[in-house]
Design a protein around this motif. Structure first.
Motif, PDB file in Angstrom:
ATOM      1  N   CYS A   1       0.835  -1.209   0.000  1.00  0.00           N
ATOM      2  CA  CYS A   1       0.000   0.000   0.000  1.00  0.00           C
ATOM      3  C   CYS A   1       0.871   1.262   0.000  1.00  0.00           C
ATOM      4  O   CYS A   1       1.910   1.315   0.664  1.00  0.00           O
TER       5      CYS A   1
ATOM      6  N   ALA B   1      -4.719  -0.628   3.297  1.00  0.00           N
ATOM      7  CA  ALA B   1      -5.943  -1.335   2.929  1.00  0.00           C
ATOM      8  C   ALA B   1      -6.459  -2.239   4.038  1.00  0.00           C
ATOM      9  O   ALA B   1      -7.651  -2.506   4.116  1.00  0.00           O
TER      10      ALA B   1
ATOM     11  N   TYR C   1      -1.866  -0.943   9.394  1.00  0.00           N
ATOM     12  CA  TYR C   1      -0.714  -0.037   9.366  1.00  0.00           C
ATOM     13  C   TYR C   1      -1.179   1.339   8.906  1.00  0.00           C
ATOM     14  O   TYR C   1      -2.137   1.459   8.141  1.00  0.00           O
TER      15      TYR C   1
ATOM     16  N   VAL D   1      -5.324  -9.324   5.385  1.00  0.00           N
ATOM     17  CA  VAL D   1      -4.707  -8.493   4.343  1.00  0.00           C
ATOM     18  C   VAL D   1      -5.411  -8.847   3.047  1.00  0.00           C
ATOM     19  O   VAL D   1      -5.851  -9.988   2.867  1.00  0.00           O
ATOM     20  N   PRO D   2      -5.505  -7.862   2.149  1.00  0.00           N
ATOM     21  CA  PRO D   2      -6.363  -8.106   0.985  1.00  0.00           C
ATOM     22  C   PRO D   2      -5.740  -8.968  -0.102  1.00  0.00           C
ATOM     23  O   PRO D   2      -6.227  -8.981  -1.220  1.00  0.00           O
TER      24      PRO D   2
HETATM   25  S1  SF4 Z   1      -0.063  -4.917   5.597  1.00  0.00           S
HETATM   26 FE1  SF4 Z   1      -1.926  -3.734   5.245  1.00  0.00          FE
HETATM   27  S2  SF4 Z   1      -1.189  -1.629   4.985  1.00  0.00           S
HETATM   28 FE2  SF4 Z   1       0.605  -2.958   4.727  1.00  0.00          FE
HETATM   29  S3  SF4 Z   1       0.725  -3.383   2.529  1.00  0.00           S
HETATM   30 FE3  SF4 Z   1      -0.506  -5.020   3.407  1.00  0.00          FE
HETATM   31  S4  SF4 Z   1      -2.645  -4.352   3.203  1.00  0.00           S
HETATM   32 FE4  SF4 Z   1      -1.334  -2.543   2.915  1.00  0.00          FE
END
Ligand code: SF4
Length: 551
Positions: free
Chosen positions: A69, A78, A82, A482-483
Motif C-alpha cells: 500500500c 488497505a 498499518y 490483508v487483501p
Molecule cells: S499490511 Fe496492510 S497496509 Fe501494509 S501493505 Fe498489506 S494491506 Fe497494505
C-alpha cells in the motif's frame, strides 16, 4: 534515540478513531532503534530501507504484506493495520500483553507507556513469570527473511527461555466449525455460502454435532476475487468471535458465532442430544423399565427400540412385536428410518408413528404402552394400543414425563465451536531461525510450546507445523486480514534458550522482556502501547510453562 512517548490518538480515515501502538517500521534514515542489538544493526538498516519507503512527498509504501500500500499521511493502509503517522509507518493496534497476576479482574485496555500527560500504569508488568508478549498487534515478519518482531528472553524458574512472537499471514488456513445439533443442516459435501459466495462445505457429522469446514486456500485463492474477499471476511468475523450468516445448498440457513447457540432456520437451538437413539435406550433402559412396554428413540442415524435392544433383553422385557421402517443394523438398532430433516431426532418426520411399519399381532397386545421420544426429549409422545393394535395417543404419565425430563437434563447446551486451523510450516519459521526445518523438528520433539495469542495450540502430527486452536481461548480481535486475501493470526513459539540456540535461532535479536516493553519491536523506534489481557485462573495454561524434555 529511543522515543519514549508512543501512544498517539488521531482521527484517521474520516471519523475512525485509531490508537497507535508501536512504530514498527519507519522512513527515517537512522534505521534501527537505539535499543536494537548491535549485531543486528547492519541487516536491520538494510531491511528498514525496503520495509517502508517514502514514495512521494508524503506517501509511505508499506510492505508488511505483498499488497504494498502507498499510504498518505493520516491514513491507514488497505487492511487498517498499518498507518502513516507523520511520515512514520506504524502498526495501528496495540500489542497485547498477557498478565496472570490480576486474577479476577476484568480484562482492560491498559496503556503500557502512556504520554507524560496521562497517568502512568503502575502495573506489575516486568516480572517475566507473569507477563507474556503475544503476537496480537506485534506486526509481521513479511517479507519472511526478517527475524520476528519480538524475540523475548526471560527467565522462568531459573531457566533461560525465549519466546518468538509474530503475526503470521495465512493463505493456507481454515475454520472447523462444530454445531451441536441433531437438526439436519444439509447433505455432507454440500456447499456452504456466505453472501452468495461458496466459502466452505458440510463435512462429516460427529457425535451430536454437525460439522462445517470453512475457508481454506481453495476459496481464498482458487475462485473469483469476490469469493476470496467474502471468505476472508467470514473467517475473520468467526475467528474474532463475531456472528456469520451462512446458507447450505439444499439445507438450512444458519447464524453461527463461537460460544453461542446456533440459529437454524431462525430457531435458536437449545439442546445437544444425550446420545444416539441406541445410546439413549441404553442409558435410560432401567428408568423406562416397568413404566413402558416399548420405547422407541427416534434418531436420524441410529433409532433405538427398547425391547429388541440388548438393554431390554438384559432386563427380560417382553418383545412388543413392533416393526420399524428402515434398515436393521443389530437387534434394536435401526438406520435410515426416515429422511434427514429438522423434525424428530434430526429426521423429517413430525408424526413419530410414521416410522412404525406394523405390529405383529401374535406378540403385541391391546393396552401395550408405547413411548416415543427424540434424542433430546424435545419431542415425546405416549401411546396405548387399542383393541385393533392401533396406537392411540394419551396424556403422558407423570413418571414417564420425569424420565423424559431427565433426558433433557442430560443434554448439554447447544453451542457453536470454531477452531482455527493454520499452517505455520512455511515461511513464518524464518522469523525464528535461518534453518526452518530445525524449528519444525523441535516442535515435533515437544521442545517448543506453540501458542496463538497465548492460547494453547494443538500441533498436528506429520510434516510442517499445522496447528489448531479454539478461537474462544484467544483474546478478542486476535485475527486480522490483508487483501491478498489472507488471514493474519498471532503466533508465539516458546522454548528454552538452549534449544533456541540449537535450532539456529536469531540469537542477535533476543532481548530481555523489560527492554522489549520499553522499546517495542526490534525494527521500531518507539515502545509499544500494550493492551493487557488478564488470564483467568480457569483459562489457558501459562504459555511459559517449560516444555517437557524428551530423550
Ligand atoms: S499490511 Fe496492510 S497496509 Fe501494509 S501493505 Fe498489506 S494491506 Fe497494505
Amino acid at each position: 534515540m529511543l522515543t519514549a512517548v508512543v501512544q498517539f490518538r488521531q482521527r484517521l480515515n474520516g471519523n475512525k478513531l485509531l490508537t497507535y501502538s508501536h512504530m514498527t517500521e519507519h522512513t527515517k534514515t537512522d534505521g534501527l532503534s537505539a535499543q536494537a542489538p548491535a549485531a543486528a544493526t547492519q541487516d536491520a538498516e538494510t531491511l528498514s530501507a525496503s520495509q517502508a519507503r517514502v514514495t512521494g512527498a508524503v506517501k509511505i509504501e508499506c510492505n508488511a504484506c505483498p499488497v504494498l500500500c502507498q499510504i498518505s499521511p493520516g491514513r491507514s493502509g488497505a487492511c487498517d493495520r498499518y498507518a502513516n503517522q507523520d511520515g512514520m509507518l506504524i502498526r495501528v493496534d496495540p500489542v497485547l500483553v498477557l498478565n496472570r497476576t490480576l486474577k479476577g479482574v476484568e480484562p482492560a485496555l491498559v496503556p503500557f507507556a502512556p504520554n507524560a500527560s496521562e497517568e502512568a500504569w503502575a502495573g506489575d508488568l516486568v516480572h517475566a513469570n507473569d507477563v507474556f508478549i503475544t503476537g496480537v498487534g506485534s506486526s509481521t515478519t513479511y517479507p519472511d527473511y526478517k527475524p520476528a518482531p519480538f524475540i523475548v528472553g526471560s527467565q522462568i524458574d531459573g531457566v533461560d527461555m525465549v519466546t518468538v512472537v509474530t503475526e503470521g499471514i495465512f493463505s493456507y488456513c481454515s475454520l472447523k466449525v462444530k454445531i451441536d445439533t441433531d437438526r439436519y443442516l444439509g447433505p455432507e459435501q454440500a456447499n456452504v455460502l456466505c453472501r452468495g459466495e461458496v466459502v466452505g462445505h458440510v463435512t462429516t457429522a460427529e457425535y451430536g454435532s454437525q460439522m462445517l469446514s470453512l475457508g481454506g486456500v481453495h476459496h481464498l485463492t482458487g475462485g473469483s476475487k469476490k469469493e476470496g474477499r467474502i471468505t476472508m471476511e467470514m473467517m475473520q468475523a468467526l475467528g474474532n468471535k463475531e456472528a456469520a450468516e451462512l446458507s447450505i445448498e439444499g439445507g438450512a440457513q444458519l447464524v453461527i458465532q463461537a460460544g453461542r447457540a446456533p440459529i437454524v432456520n431462525g430457531v435458536t437451538e437449545q439442546r445437544m442430544r444425550v446420545g444416539c437413539g441406541s445410546a439413549a435406550i441404553g442409558i435410560f433402559a432401567q428408568q423406562f423399565f416397568e413404566l413402558a412396554d416399548e420405547v422407541v428413540v427416534v434418531d436420524d442415524h441410529i433409532t433405538g427400540v427398547l425391547t429388541e435392544h440388548q438393554a431390554g433383553c438384559c432386563l427380560n422385557m417382553r418383545p412388543s412385536g413392533i416393526s420399524i421402517r428402515g434398515r436393521r443394523s443389530t437387534p434394536g438398532r435401526y438406520f435410515q428410518v426416515a429422511n434427514p430433516g429438522t423434525g424428530w431426532g434430526g429426521t423429517d418426520i413430525s408424526d413419530p408413528l410414521a416410522i412404525i411399519e406394523k405390529w405383529d399381532s401374535k406378540r403385541a397386545w391391546p393396552g401395550l404402552r408405547l413411548l416415543m421420544t427424540s434424542t433430546t426429549g424435545e419431542h415425546a409422545a405416549w401411546f396405548v394400543l387399542d383393541q385393533d393394535l392401533i396406537p392411540q395417543q394419551q396424556e403422558m404419565p407423570t413418571a414417564v414425563q420425569t424420565v423424559i425430563d431427565r433426558i433433557g437434563e442430560n443434554c448439554e447446551p447447544s453451542l457453536t465451536t470454531v477452531l482455527f486451523l493454520g499452517g505455520a510450516g512455511g515461511s513464518l519459521r524464518a522469523g525464528v531461525t535461518d534453518n526452518p526445518v530445525l524449528l519444525t523438528r523441535a516442535i515435533k520433539n515437544a521442545l517448543v510450546n506453540v501458542t496463538c495469542g497465548g492460547a494453547p495450540a494443538y500441533v498436528w502430527p506429520g510434516g510442517g507445523i499445522t496447528v489448531m486452536v479454539d478461537v474462544l481461548r484467544m483474546p478478542d480481535h486476535s485475527f486480522g486480514t490483508v487483501p491478498t486475501p489472507a488471514i493474519v493470526a498471532p503466533f508465539e513459539f516458546s522454548m528454552r534458550l538452549e534449544d533456541f540456540k540449537n535450532l539456529g535461532g536469531h540469537l542477535a535479536y533476543v532481548r530481555p522482556l523489560d527492554e522489549v516493553l520499553r522499546s517495542g519491536a526490534w525494527h521500531a523506534d518507539g515502545a509499544p502501547t500494550a493492551r493487557q489481557w488478564v488470564m483467568q485462573p480457569t483459562q489457558n495454561p501459562w504459555p511459559l510453562g517449560q516444555p517437557p524434555q524428551l530423550g
